[in-house]
Every structure is written in C-alpha cells, then in structure tokens.
Design an enzyme around this catalytic site. Structure first.
Site, PDB file in Angstrom:
ATOM      1  N   GLU A 102       1.058  -1.213   0.164  1.00  0.00           N
ATOM      2  CA  GLU A 102      -0.024   0.020  -0.152  1.00  0.00           C
ATOM      3  C   GLU A 102       0.933   1.169  -0.024  1.00  0.00           C
ATOM      4  O   GLU A 102       0.607   2.247  -0.571  1.00  0.00           O
ATOM      5  CB  GLU A 102      -0.977  -0.006   1.304  1.00  0.00           C
ATOM      6  CG  GLU A 102      -2.079  -0.680   1.079  1.00  0.00           C
ATOM      7  CD  GLU A 102      -1.917  -2.370   1.555  1.00  0.00           C
ATOM      8  OE1 GLU A 102      -2.636  -3.137   1.299  1.00  0.00           O
ATOM      9  OE2 GLU A 102      -0.917  -2.661   1.858  1.00  0.00           O
ATOM     10  N   HIS A 158     -10.667  -6.258   9.569  1.00  0.00           N
ATOM     11  CA  HIS A 158     -11.255  -6.030   8.364  1.00  0.00           C
ATOM     12  C   HIS A 158     -12.639  -5.182   8.388  1.00  0.00           C
ATOM     13  O   HIS A 158     -13.743  -5.504   7.520  1.00  0.00           O
ATOM     14  CB  HIS A 158     -11.590  -7.326   7.444  1.00  0.00           C
ATOM     15  CG  HIS A 158     -10.439  -7.923   6.929  1.00  0.00           C
ATOM     16  ND1 HIS A 158      -9.579  -8.936   7.752  1.00  0.00           N
ATOM     17  CD2 HIS A 158      -9.964  -8.175   5.721  1.00  0.00           C
ATOM     18  CE1 HIS A 158      -8.591  -9.232   7.176  1.00  0.00           C
ATOM     19  NE2 HIS A 158      -8.873  -8.694   5.884  1.00  0.00           N
TER      20      HIS A 158
END
Length: 332
Positions: free
Chosen positions: A68, A135
C-alpha cells in the site's frame, strides 16, 4: 461495465453505482486510471471493477502488489505529472500502511508548491459483516484531523455515484469511503444519474420537528428506518446526511438543529474521539442558544470489532439503542 442489476426499472445497487461512476469517469477522461490489489484480473475484492481490465487495458487498470505504501506513493507521483489516479484499498483497514504518502505527501504538497494533487482513494470500510477486527474498521477520524484531505462517505447509491464523480474531478486528495455493508443491500430509487454532486453539501433526507439526527454512511438508512418507526409514536425526527466530512456543511446542520432544538449524532465508528465529537462541538458552537438538551453522541464501544456475531452486535450501535436515545432526547 457492471452487470449486477437484476431489476427492469434501472435501479442499481450501491456497489454498482460506484462501478458505473468510475467507469464513466475513465471513459470521459483518459488521464483517469485505477491502481490497487486485484483490481484488474480479479475485478476487485468486491467486484466493483469487474470487466474494467478488458475494457481499459493494463495501463489504466493496474494490478499492484501487496504494498500500500508503494502504490499510494506511485499515485501521488502520477498526479504530479498530470494523471488522475484512483487508488483502491481492498479494505480500509490496510490504509494505515499508506499513512506516510497520504499525510506527508498528498495532504501537504499543494500547500508547499501550489500544484494540484488529484488522487481519489477508495476504501471499503465498516463492520456488520462478521469480518473481525482487522477487516471492519472505520477510519474516517484518523484523516479528518489532517488539513489538505477531503473525506467523502456516501450513504445511498445515488450519492455514491455523484460524489465519486466529483471526487475524481476534484484537484485535492480525496478519501472516498464506501460502506461495504451497503454494497448489495441498497438500491437506487430509480435509474442512476451520473451527474456530479458537489462536495461539502449535506442533505436533509427526512424533515422533522422534535430532534435532529446528524449522521452519515450506513447510519443514514438505519436512521431513516428508526425515524419512521418513531413517527408512529408521535416523535418527529429530522435526519441529516452530512455526506462529506471534509468539507463539512455546517450551515445545513445548524439550520436543522436550530429548528428542532435537539441533536443526536450517530456513527458506526468507536465513540471516543470519533467524528461525532467534532459534530457535537460544531453544533454546540453554532447552536448553543437554541439547544433545549445537550448534544448526544451514539457510536460503537471503544473496542476492536469482534468476529462473533453477538459480540459485534454488542459493539456496534443497534436500532433499539438508537431509538431509545432519540426517544429520550426528543421528549425530555
């Protein structure tokens, strides 16, 4: 590109609205490109970009490695040479890996040089899917404190499309947070418009008289359902969807609270230092002499989101809790 629609009246899901808006902007502007993990061959973790690779090719739909920091920094560099990247994080939880390029590069660069930084960062966030603590996070407050970033959190398919179009066309770095719980649970009221919706304009989605519910994202539809139920008890709730956290439409919020004299702020994120604290402060500053009750906040408990369904339900605000809070504030 999206073919998920199953109704014959043109109504589309929240997920499809995001995909259609992205597809339309890539059609309109060849400088728009998409980068992220599995956005191409796999069609995105939630299939938002299914078919994009075949249509636009690998130069505009870029499958990135699990890095990322790297692909977010790449997007910042691409923006500086005139492109308009759209970064997809598979889950908003993973955005913490990219704090440095977002905060120290994207958010600062224009103010140092005067150059535009047109990067849109799409990130599915939130709980209710039993996906566990890594998540299910709501990340908006991490970034709302950082000058130079815009934050968009649509709560309807119509807003998901129109606000994404505006985000991509904006010359500022924009964090566009998609509540994944809504992806296949909401449909548009009719055929989807792809006209841009201006950033920084809240929407009064339900008129009311006794209490203002100030909220955003998935809590908008939840709030509307609760307001309808309370209406049967004679309690009139006005629901305001702020839509964008930065810039914030203070005028619309203040007008609602001045009308009702009571305010409840609702979000899915943890209560402590959540964006609701900022909303409550703004309401207190703008509407102090109009308030008949203290501003009340509703948010998740200050704990990581559990995987267990009963435990997750115990952490995230539930309809009964929200309804009881609105009932107390409206009638006190």
């Amino acid at each position: 590109m999206q073919t998920e629609t199953s109704t014959g009246d043109g109504r589309v899901t929240y997920l499809e609205a995001v995909g259609r808006a992205l597809d339309a902007e890539m059609d309109r502007d060849p400088d728009v490109f998409l980068i992220g993990e599995d956005v191409g061959q796999f069609g995105g973790a939630f299939k938002v970009t299914k078919g994009f690779l075949d249509k636009f090719g690998p130069r505009r739909v870029v499958d990135a490695p699990i890095a990322e920091t790297g692909f977010t920094g790449l997007a910042a560099g691409a923006a500086l040479v005139g492109l308009r990247p759209v970064v997809e994080f598979q889950f908003a939880d993973f955005i913490s890996c990219a704090f440095d390029p977002i905060i120290n590069v994207m958010a600062r660069h224009h103010w140092r040089t005067g150059d535009p930084m047109p990067v849109t960062m799409r990130a599915p966030f939130g709980g209710r899917l039993r996906a566990g603590p890594t998540h299910s996070q709501s990340v908006e407050s991490y970034f709302a404190h950082v000058p130079g970033l815009k934050i968009v959190m649509p709560g309807t398919p119509e807003d998901a499309a129109g606000l994404l179009v505006s985000s991509i066309r904006d010359n500022n770095p924009t964090l566009y947070l998609e509540n994944k719980y809504l992806y296949r649970r909401l449909r548009s009221a009719g055929p989807l418009s792809l006209e841009p919706i201006p950033l920084g304009q809240a929407n009064v989605v339900r008129e009311g008289r006794q209490v203002s519910l100030i909220t955003y994202s998935a809590c908008v539809s939840q709030g509307l359902e609760i307001a309808e139920e309370l209406d049967k008890e004679g309690i009139s709730v006005e629901v305001v969807d702020i839509r964008t956290l930065v810039p914030l439409d203070v005028e619309t919020i203040a007008a609602s609270v001045k009308k009702t004299s009571r305010a409840v702020v609702l979000h899915e994120a943890a209560l402590r230092m959540g964006y609701g604290a900022e909303l409550a402060a703004v309401i207190q500053e703008e509407c102090f002499w109009y308030l008949d009750q203290p501003v009340t906040r509703i948010g998740a408990k200050n704990t990581p989101t559990p995987t267990s369904p009963p435990l997750e339900d115990a952490v995230i605000p539930q309809p009964a809790q929200i309804a009881e809070t609105l009932r107390k504030v409206a009638t006190a």
